[in-house]
Design an enzyme around this catalytic site. Structure first.
Site, mmCIF file in Angstrom:
data_model
loop_
_atom_site.group_PDB
_atom_site.id
_atom_site.type_symbol
_atom_site.label_atom_id
_atom_site.label_comp_id
_atom_site.label_asym_id
_atom_site.label_seq_id
_atom_site.Cartn_x
_atom_site.Cartn_y
_atom_site.Cartn_z
ATOM 1 N N GLU A 110 4.906 0.365 17.216
ATOM 2 C CA GLU A 110 4.908 2.387 16.694
ATOM 3 C C GLU A 110 3.526 2.791 16.455
ATOM 4 O OE1 GLU A 110 9.479 2.836 15.270
ATOM 5 O OE2 GLU A 110 7.860 2.438 13.601
ATOM 6 N N CYS B 272 -2.349 7.582 14.853
ATOM 7 C CA CYS B 272 -1.983 6.473 13.898
ATOM 8 C C CYS B 272 -1.795 5.209 14.536
ATOM 9 C CB CYS B 272 -1.498 7.047 12.622
ATOM 10 S SG CYS B 272 -0.627 6.467 11.515
ATOM 11 N N CYS C 89 3.748 -6.969 8.027
ATOM 12 C CA CYS C 89 2.486 -6.415 7.766
ATOM 13 C C CYS C 89 3.129 -8.325 6.617
ATOM 14 C CB CYS C 89 2.197 -5.242 6.875
ATOM 15 S SG CYS C 89 0.899 -5.655 5.876
ATOM 16 N N CYS D 165 3.403 -4.296 0.237
ATOM 17 C CA CYS D 165 4.056 -3.702 -1.103
ATOM 18 C C CYS D 165 5.179 -3.214 -1.834
ATOM 19 C CB CYS D 165 3.093 -2.111 -0.327
ATOM 20 S SG CYS D 165 1.000 -3.384 -0.324
ATOM 21 N N CYS E 139 6.515 0.760 0.578
ATOM 22 C CA CYS E 139 6.137 0.496 2.058
ATOM 23 C C CYS E 139 7.463 -0.180 2.611
ATOM 24 C CB CYS E 139 4.579 0.205 2.362
ATOM 25 S SG CYS E 139 4.296 -0.143 3.611
ATOM 26 N N GLY F 74 1.102 -2.860 9.310
ATOM 27 C CA GLY F 74 0.329 -4.132 9.243
ATOM 28 C C GLY F 74 -0.942 -3.526 8.278
ATOM 29 N N GLU F 75 -1.793 -4.644 7.852
ATOM 30 C CA GLU F 75 -3.214 -5.281 7.138
ATOM 31 C C GLU F 75 -4.205 -4.998 8.123
ATOM 32 O OE1 GLU F 75 -4.049 -3.764 4.329
ATOM 33 O OE2 GLU F 75 -5.826 -4.479 5.366
ATOM 34 N N SER G 129 -6.796 2.064 0.012
ATOM 35 C CA SER G 129 -5.406 2.273 -0.489
ATOM 36 C C SER G 129 -4.917 1.639 -2.569
ATOM 37 C CB SER G 129 -3.456 2.148 0.571
ATOM 38 O OG SER G 129 -3.989 2.173 1.521
ATOM 39 N N LEU G 130 -5.233 2.713 -2.905
ATOM 40 C CA LEU G 130 -5.718 2.337 -4.301
ATOM 41 C C LEU G 130 -4.447 2.741 -5.036
ATOM 42 C CD1 LEU G 130 -7.395 1.997 -6.396
ATOM 43 C CD2 LEU G 130 -8.160 4.086 -7.034
ATOM 44 N N CYS H 129 4.195 8.207 6.809
ATOM 45 C CA CYS H 129 3.308 7.201 6.217
ATOM 46 C C CYS H 129 4.620 6.055 5.336
ATOM 47 C CB CYS H 129 1.951 6.906 5.137
ATOM 48 S SG CYS H 129 1.035 8.617 5.499
#
Ligand code: SAH
Ligand code: SF4
Length: 356
Positions: free
Chosen positions: A92, A105, A112, A116, A119, A157-158, A211-212, A330
């Site tokens: 997407e 985006c 991924c 996390c 997510c 994805g990363e 992304s902290l 997000c």
């Protein structure tokens, strides 16, 4: 023999390829412009190139394309594009409109691997990396419908786990003969793959978002497994080392989760953590979804956190969530990963049955 997809080439790669088939280098620039400025879908359209050369190209090369399978529009104007890939997988992309400054985006992987806890994409695991062509084709497709000002690698994805496709994609996006995005308008977001951050910085000029999402290793270990490999201290050092052009900053993304990372103590630690490099903080109130128990903080808590940062002269915005009603916000992207999971489970059950 399998044909090469021209959309996997940077301009340099295309020049090599064109030289390899015995043609002049400058032809590569012409073709590149046809692909990314004129959105050509066939060699026949490339009328400033001889028919003979076009025909010979068509024998060894192709031009791939993505057509959206579904476009969903949110009440707030956000559009979510679902693209079916040649192998049946889907990804997407999300267009977030903003009066002439639309942000697109895009995805870099199907699924991924980073896992996390907050997510949705992460809960499905990784299916595969996208190719450079599949990344840039998301941009080609959406540009047919809307002007696009900014590109963010914040979809599925990363991106730094797929540098070998993402770096050429960034080069195509920012090439003056390609899409012509200013490198100020392209942002790659990472969960914190430290060695790859350095490699990205060596390879291209691009904005970095990190992304902290937590201010202690204890909490970050829990919600972002990558932290066990590259703890906060190393991540923050990598931010400091990242080669930023003058007057630029690292975007620090901070997903706020109720009672987990939303206290004033967290705000205090956050200010300390980012003090060694130029930054802008994006507070993202956690978007709730069915796959975990985390909750969004109250508005009051978000405001208090935001105000604390402002008082400490941190540049901060609270990102209003867009596209929630179409699961485009997000951390809500899943492509057709649920379908894929279903297919895999059915196949596994079938083979178990066959084995019994
Ligand atoms: N993998 C990259 C880029 C894609 S994720 C990365 O993690 O940076 C884009 C952003 O969405 C990240 O900052 C991530 O922390 C955030 N995010 C993920 N799940 C979310 C959720 N449920 N609510 C709000 N933000 C989320
Ligand atoms: Fe992957 Fe980013 Fe989601 Fe983490 S937040 S699972 S890195 S997409």
């Amino acid at each position: 023999m399998e044909k090469v997809d021209l959309k996997n080439f940077t301009l340099q790669g295309l020049e090599k390829y064109i030289a390899g088939v015995g043609k002049e280098r400058f032809r590569a620039k012409q073709i590149f412009k046809w692909l990314y400025q004129l959105d050509a879908l066939s060699f026949a359209e490339m009328t400033n190139i001889s028919k003979e050369f076009r025909n010979s190209l068509a024998e060894t090369a192709t031009i791939s394309n993505l057509v959206p399978e579904v476009v969903e529009s949110s009440a707030d104007g956000t559009s979510k594009y679902l693209f079916r890939l040649a192998d049946g997988n889907a990804v997407e992309a999300v267009l977030i409109p903003d009066e002439g400054r639309n942000t697109l985006c895009i995805s870099s992987q199907v699924g991924c691997a980073m896992g996390c806890a907050f997510c949705l994409t992460g809960t499905f695991g990784i299916i595969r990396d996208l190719t450079t062509a599949e990344i840039v084709n998301q941009v080609c497709a959406v540009k047919r419908d809307h002007p696009v000002r900014n590109i963010v690698f914040m979809g599925m994805g990363e991106p730094l786990a797929n540098l070998s496709a993402v770096v050429p994609a960034v080069q195509i996006l920012t090439d003056p003969d390609g899409f012509q995005f200013s490198n100020r308008k392209v942002t790659v977001s990472t969960s914190g793959l430290v060695p790859e951050m350095a490699e990205l910085g060596r390879s291209v000029v691009v904005n970095l978002a990190v992304s902290l999402n937590a201010t202690t290793d204890e909490v970050r270990d829990r919600i972002m497994p990558v932290n066990r490999r590259y703890p906060l201290k190393e991540l923050l050092a990598a931010c400091k080392e990242f080669p930023l052009p003058s007057r630029r900053w690292i975007t620090v993304e901070y997903v706020m989760i109720r009672d987990l990372n939303d206290s004033l103590e967290d705000a205090k630690r956050l200010v300390r953590h980012i003090s060694n490099f130029p930054s802008k903080v994006n507070l993202i109130p956690f978007n709730e979804h069915g796959s975990c128990d985390f909750r969004t903080p109250t508005q009051e808590t978000i405001d208090r956190f935001h105000k604390y940062l402002l008082d400490k002269h941190v540049t901060v915005i609270t990102r209003s969530s867009r596209g929630g009603d179409i699961s485009a916000a997000c951390g809500q992207l899943k492509g057709k990963l649920d379908e894929e999971r279903g297919r895999r489970a059915a196949a596994a059950a079938e083979s178990a049955e066959a084995a019994a």
